[in-house]
Motif scaffolding. Structure first.
Motif, short mmCIF file in Angstrom:
data_model
loop_
_atom_site.label_atom_id
_atom_site.label_comp_id
_atom_site.label_asym_id
_atom_site.label_seq_id
_atom_site.Cartn_x
_atom_site.Cartn_y
_atom_site.Cartn_z
N GLU A 1 -9.21 96.57 112.58
CA GLU A 1 -7.86 97.13 112.78
C GLU A 1 -7.06 97.11 111.48
O GLU A 1 -6.29 98.03 111.20
N ARG A 2 -7.23 96.05 110.70
CA ARG A 2 -6.48 95.96 109.45
C ARG A 2 -6.88 97.08 108.49
O ARG A 2 -6.02 97.71 107.85
N THR B 1 -5.81 102.19 105.67
CA THR B 1 -6.20 103.55 105.28
C THR B 1 -5.20 104.58 105.79
O THR B 1 -4.82 105.52 105.07
N THR B 2 -4.76 104.41 107.02
CA THR B 2 -3.77 105.33 107.58
C THR B 2 -2.45 105.26 106.83
O THR B 2 -1.83 106.28 106.53
N ALA C 1 0.84 93.34 110.62
CA ALA C 1 0.74 94.76 110.28
C ALA C 1 1.66 95.10 109.10
O ALA C 1 1.33 95.94 108.26
N LEU C 2 2.79 94.43 109.03
CA LEU C 2 3.73 94.69 107.95
C LEU C 2 3.11 94.32 106.60
O LEU C 2 3.27 95.04 105.61
N LEU D 1 0.70 96.22 101.32
CA LEU D 1 -0.39 96.42 100.36
C LEU D 1 -0.68 97.90 100.20
O LEU D 1 -0.93 98.37 99.07
N ALA D 2 -0.65 98.65 101.28
CA ALA D 2 -0.89 100.10 101.20
C ALA D 2 0.17 100.76 100.33
O ALA D 2 -0.14 101.63 99.51
#
Length: 220
Positions: free
Chosen positions: A2-3, A8-9, A41-42, A47-48
């Motif tokens: 999931e991470r 990627t999304t 998730a934050l 990082l993204a």
């Protein structure tokens, strides 16, 4: 995992929002997201964002807090409008104080800036800057002091820019605070205590020492 899917999304969505960066992030990096610093998730989204905004080659990140990566980018924007000759450290401390205490008017931050050692002239300049940087009413004659968002990012900045300094005295700042600022600081630190040991220790120690003074502020 999931991470990885979230990462990627998020990178794809961010690069679509900033098309000029698109050629800098393909192929997408494959970071190791198994560390505890990516438990939320934050954090993965931070990082993204960092990867989407950072040209290749990207340095190894190790166990660095993902929020620190985003704050590094944010600091570049602070420098664009901050008072002349002010430093990166001053910018971070000013925004951290603004996020911890906020304020109804530009001058509300000046005592807190002087408390951390700023000269009166510098405190006035930095307070004025902070009153317009994140404020939604910056065009009015008396803009308020607005905090950095999201909350987790502000809480991390408070931790690194203020609490990391052994001379920072939260009790003294609460003495200087307006009633609304004191309430704001307690709220911020109570929220941060859920995930920050330092915030929890600061809050516990200071409330125990300053409870009578805080009670007086609370009743006006």
């Amino acid at each position: 995992t999931e991470r990885n899917t979230l990462y990627t999304t998020a990178v794809r969505c961010i690069t679509q929002a900033w098309p000029s960066n698109e050629d800098r992030v393909h192929p997408f990096p494959e970071p190791d997201l198994n560390g505890s610093q990516y438990a939320t998730a934050l954090a993965v989204t931070y990082l993204a964002l960092h990867h989407a905004l950072t040209p290749n080659p990207r340095p190894a990140l190790g166990e660095q807090n993902p929020a620190d990566l985003v704050l590094t980018h944010e600091a570049k924007y602070w420098a664009l409008s901050a008072p002349p000759q002010s430093t990166t450290e001053q910018h971070a401390q000013t925004i951290a104080l603004a996020s911890l205490f906020s304020g109804d008017k530009a001058t509300d931050l000046i005592p807190h800036l002087e408390q951390i050692g700023e000269a009166p002239e510098a405190a006035r300049a930095l307070g004025k800057w902070a009153s317009t940087y994140y404020s939604s009413n910056e065009t009015t004659a008396n803009p308020y002091i607005a905090p950095l968002h999201p909350d987790r990012l502000a809480e991390r900045l408070i931790e690194t820019a203020l609490f990391a300094d052994p001379t920072f005295n939260l009790e003294a700042h609460l003495d200087l605070a307006t009633p609304r600022q004191a309430a704001r600081a307690i709220e911020v630190l109570s929220r941060a205590s859920d995930h920050s040991t330092e915030a929890q220790e600061q809050l516990t120690r200071t409330v125990r020492a300053s409870l009578p003074q805080l009670a007086v502020k609370a009743v006006g």
